[in-house]
Design an enzyme around this catalytic site. Structure first.
Site: not given
Lengths: 386, 535
Positions: B85, B114, B150, B177-178, B261, B263, B265, B276, B310-311, B336, B339, B458
């Site tokens: 998932h 293009d 994951w 790909s990314s 991390h 990732e 963002y 925006s 922090h993870h 943040t 914004k 979890r």
């Protein structure tokens, strides 16, 4: 119609009554539908509880401020009310204000939080040190100093499989109960040194404000000082494989006298249980003992019927590679584990008698009886290969 | 860049409408696609299919979690579902969806003909189905799919069967790909903007993607390194993560979260960009504090490299490290916050209407802010000790990733759909889709805060009976949320297949930007001659 409605109401009410009657709060564990983090019974857990309230309140005030403004704008500044759009699109002073003020708020939050971090990490000056080892899927405890030095045992989930499978009603402490809890004295600084034998586990007791990963091959430590006698419950908090949900932590906090009595009982029981590894055991003795060892240590993967889980955990019933083969390879596998798989090294978990018993059990249980060489393995055989 | 654009739009026929309106037909149009609009469409369809696959897995999880005990799926299968998932939603749904929007909209917004590297664009898309097939097929190999989460923490991931190798290769492929997508976006934005469009006049969506693309370039190779180390530990006898061989299991976590991390963002900055764009359009007022919005995005991107641990507050870090990562994480709330304040100020004294895209954008701000606040709570290291690896974290990242990224994606889809297909979507159904999703999302995920605070870990297939009520509410909400997405399929299909009159070049009253200067539906080739940008 009225009767049907009345009947439905009755059923709903009685269902609710049954549901609530069955499950109750667990003191030292989760309450039914608990909403907030527990204040717990240690100074640290209380500080965490207060920190959480403080930050929750600050965040709520900001939230109401921002979304109150937005809601006012949504209600008043809409085209359908004929409101004409203003032209401004920047304002340096306002932008600086809402950068600086949040910064100050954050500093205000960081100061008390830092104090707690420093206190949390200070494991010096402990009255008692206990080593906790995470295994797939149980905890092992060993008392490293104090009157109970040398006392060690494994702590397994005691919830029967039937409750998990829904074949028996669930007890109130379902999944939060163990056969042998960790026992500590009240009001003493207990340092817990953690490691793991296979994968990373995490030792969590919310009422102590403690959560510390147990990393295989490394030592980590944490501490708690429980200020109230009682039983406290937590669970493994780092994904550790299939039975991650089935390795709870239960800690009994006892008064000084009760703790001293417990230590005395443990010492006496350990002396009585010392087994002579040089004695020759009968096959039946080994088989009976091996069945217990198997149920506590092996059944999670290899299953009670010895069939394992196809593709994940190999079957022992009819296994020609180890079980129905000369004993040497099986003994070595039990002692050293099988690298790259979930098969753990039981060298430090089980003694020679237990290992000999469980190997003998696998060689005679299910359809294996009478099929392979070396049907009986003696503790001395294990000792020779250790 | 001229050689690249000349590749398929010869300058000599640049003004000849008939020459470049030729649209390839049949399967060749898609398999050999080099047109940014076709590739963008494929990205979006692909990511929506992945959303459905990942969503189905989520509903299977919620089915098992409806009651304590094991009813439907054994824990080893349950762990495969949670893992896949996560992988499918992140690498298959959210990231490709944003790249799809980038493909469609960046050339239109900057007045380019293009993307810079049209053939690489094709390649980076067609790698995705390969990765998706690897991930999906891994369920059917001996031992099943990767079940180590994951995050694939070692040493648990070293115990997995061949399904793990499938996941590793899928991550390699999707990462490649990314990276190609990111290079393409950077080069396009930096080199192919219309004359007059300076960087500080660029639409916010392009800005957010420019920064995101740099993040991708910086961290996808780090993830590739982490999973490659897993692979060599698994098969080639290295001991990166094995203490007995001089390695360290926690090293994996450091490397992983150094990717992980930023990732986060990568998956939220383009959403900021989208919001925006939408808010000013429907507030009929220019975006408040354009410059500070740009600086805020850059600040978030830079800070995102400094907070990874922090993870890992519970892995056992020195006190100084815990303080450093706590302070760094708390700092992120400042840009943040800027914004959110700027969006509010944009709406303030505007002349607002509330079409579906606007609803999604306001809904985004509302729920994303809740996720932001729980992020601040989690940043406080002592509180994180209680909340780490509990449902509080699950609630937090679903508030920012579903209510954040996914809501913004839906807003963007409604906002630009009339430009893509030339027909207005069904406004009533669009609003129904929004309200149904908004309410059910909160029913599904808000109770998880309570579960986490009460200590529910979890990635559990089974739980103590005290947690039952909130799990049941969450399951009901999850099914409701999942079914709500069927409305979206219907709305999109209805608009695309509509034979009614097409909408004007700018279907929105006050939308600004070059994309609204081309006809709707946008012709196959646009901006063959770069427009002069006056904005």
């Amino acid at each position: 119609m009225k009767m049907v409605r009345g009947l439905l109401g009755m059923i709903a009410l009685s269902w609710m009554a049954v549901a609530t009657a069955q499950v109750q709060d667990i003191p030292g564990g989760p309450a039914v539908d608990q909403l907030n983090v527990t204040p717990g019974v240690t100074p640290i857990s209380q500080e965490i509880h207060e920190l959480h309230w403080m930050i929750l309140i600050v965040c709520t005030i900001i939230f109401i401020g921002v979304f109150g403004t937005m809601l006012y704008s949504i209600v008043k500044h809409r085209k359908s009310k004929g409101y004409k759009a203003a032209k401004f699109d920047e304002n340096l002073s306002i932008e600086l204000t809402w950068t600086v003020i949040p910064f100050l708020i954050i500093v205000g939050m960081a100061i008390p939080a830092s104090r707690t971090v420093v206190a949390m990490k200070d494991t010096t000056g402990a009255d008692l040190t206990i080593k906790a080892t995470g295994y797939q899927w149980k905890w092992g405890y060993e008392y490293l100093d104090g009157p109970a030095t040398g006392v060690h045992f494994l702590s397994n989930l005691s919830t029967p499989q039937d409750q998990i499978d829904g074949k028996a009603p669930k007890s109130n402490t379902y999944l939060l109960e163990v056969d042998r809890p960790l026992v500590v004295p009240v009001d003493k600084k207990v340092r817990v040194v953690l490691t793991a034998s296979d994968v990373i586990h995490s030792w969590m007791v919310p009422d102590f404000g403690v959560k510390q990963d147990a990393v295989p091959g490394y030592l980590r430590d944490t501490w708690f000082r429980a200020e109230k006698v009682g039983t406290y419950r937590g669970q493994c908090a780092e994904l550790c494989g299939k039975n991650h949900a089935y390795m709870p932590i239960v800690v009994e906090v006892k008064s000084a006298e009760d703790y001293a009595k417990w230590v005395k009982d443990q010492k006496a029981a350990m002396a009585a249980a010392t087994e002579d590894p040089n004695k020759t055991w009968s096959k039946d003795e080994l088989f009976a003992k091996g069945k217990e060892v198997f149920a506590a240590n092996c059944v999670a993967c290899h299953q009670a019927n010895g069939q394992g889980i196809p593709g994940t955990f190999p079957a022992l019933n009819g296994d020609k590679k180890f079980v129905l083969a000369p004993m040497k390879e099986q003994i070595l596998t039990e002692l050293n584990g099988h690298p790259g798989t979930a098969m753990a090294a039981f060298r430090d978990q089980l003694n020679d008698v237990q290992l000999a018993a469980v190997i003998t059990y696998t060689r005679n249980a299910w359809d294996n009886a009478g099929k392979g060489p070396d049907p009986v393995v003696q503790p001395s055989d294990v000792k020779a290969l250790r | 860049m001229s050689s690249v654009t000349a590749d398929h739009i010869p300058p000599s026929v640049g003004h000849d409408d008939h020459a470049h309106d030729h649209v390839p037909t049949g399967w060749r149009r898609w398999v050999f696609a080099t047109n940014h609009k076709d590739i963008g469409t494929m990205y979006l369809i692909f990511s929506f299919c992945m959303l459905l696959e990942g969503g189905t897995l989520a509903l299977l999880l919620r089915t098992e979690l409806f009651e304590p005990g094991i009813q439907f799926f054994q824990p080893e299968l349950f762990n495969q579902f949670t893992t896949m998932h996560g992988l499918i939603m992140i690498f298959g749904a959210i990231m490709p969806a944003f790249v799809g929007f980038a493909n469609w909209m960046i050339p239109l917004q900057i007045g380019a003909s293009d993307m810079a590297f049209a053939r690489m664009n094709n390649f980076s898309f067609w790698l995705l189905p390969v990765g998706a097939i690897l991930l999906t097929a891994s369920f059917f190999v001996p031992g099943g799919a990767n079940a180590s989460g994951w995050t694939m923490y070692a040493p648990l991931s070293l115990q997995m069967g061949p399904g793990m190798d499938f996941a590793i290769f899928a991550v390699h492929i999707l990462g490649a790909s990314s990276i190609m997508g990111a290079i393409n976006i950077i080069v396009t934005i930096l080199n192919m903007r219309a004359p007059g469009m300076t960087l500080m006049k660029m639409p916010m969506f392009c800005w957010s993607w420019l920064v995101t693309a740099y993040l991708l370039l910086a961290v996808m190779p780090v993830l590739a390194a982490a999973v490659t180390m897993l692979l060599t530990d698994r098969h080639f006898g290295t001991h990166f993560f094995n203490a007995a061989g001089g390695g360290d299991p926690v090293l994996y976590q450091h490397v992983f979260w150094f990717f992980g991390h930023p990732e986060v963002y990568i998956m939220i900055l383009p959403a900021f960009g989208i919001v925006s764009q939408i808010i000013p359009t429907f507030a009929r007022k220019r975006l408040f504090g354009y410059a500070s919005m740009v600086y805020a995005i850059c600040a978030i991107a830079i800070l995102s490299f400094l907070v990874w641990a922090h993870h890992m507050f519970t892995t056992g870090m020195p006190v100084t490290a815990q303080l450093f990562f706590m302070y760094g994480t708390m700092l992120i709330s400042i840009p943040t916050g800027v914004k959110v304040f700027n969006w509010t100020a944009t709406m303030w004294r505007g002349s607002m209407t509330f079409e579906t895209p606007m609803l999604w954008a306001i809904g985004f701000i509302f729920v994303f802010t809740i996720g932001g606040f729980t992020g601040l709570v989690l940043a406080i290291a002592p509180i994180d000790i209680q909340a780490q690896d509990t449902y509080y974290v699950v609630a937090h990242f679903h508030y920012v990733l579903v209510a954040g990224s996914l809501f913004a994606l839906f807003g963007a889809a409604y906002y630009w759909l009339p430009k893509w297909c030339g027909h207005m979507y069904d406004e009533k159904l669009g609003k129904l889709h929004f309200w149904s999703s908004m309410i059910s999302f909160n029913v599904a995920f808000f109770p998880m805060h309570f579960l986490g605070l009460a200590g529910m870990p979890r990635r559990y297939a089974d739980y103590a009976a005290q947690f039952t009520t909130f799990h049941q509410v969450a399951t009901i909400g999850a099914f409701w949320f999942g079914l709500s997405q069927l409305i979206f399929i219907y709305v999109v299909v209805k608009a695309v297949r509509s034979t009614g009159p097409t909408v004007a070049a700018s279907p929105w009253e006050s939308a600004e930007g070059l994309e609204w200067t081309v006809p709707s539906p946008a012709p196959h080739h646009t901006f063959v001659t770069p427009p002069q940008y006056e904005g």
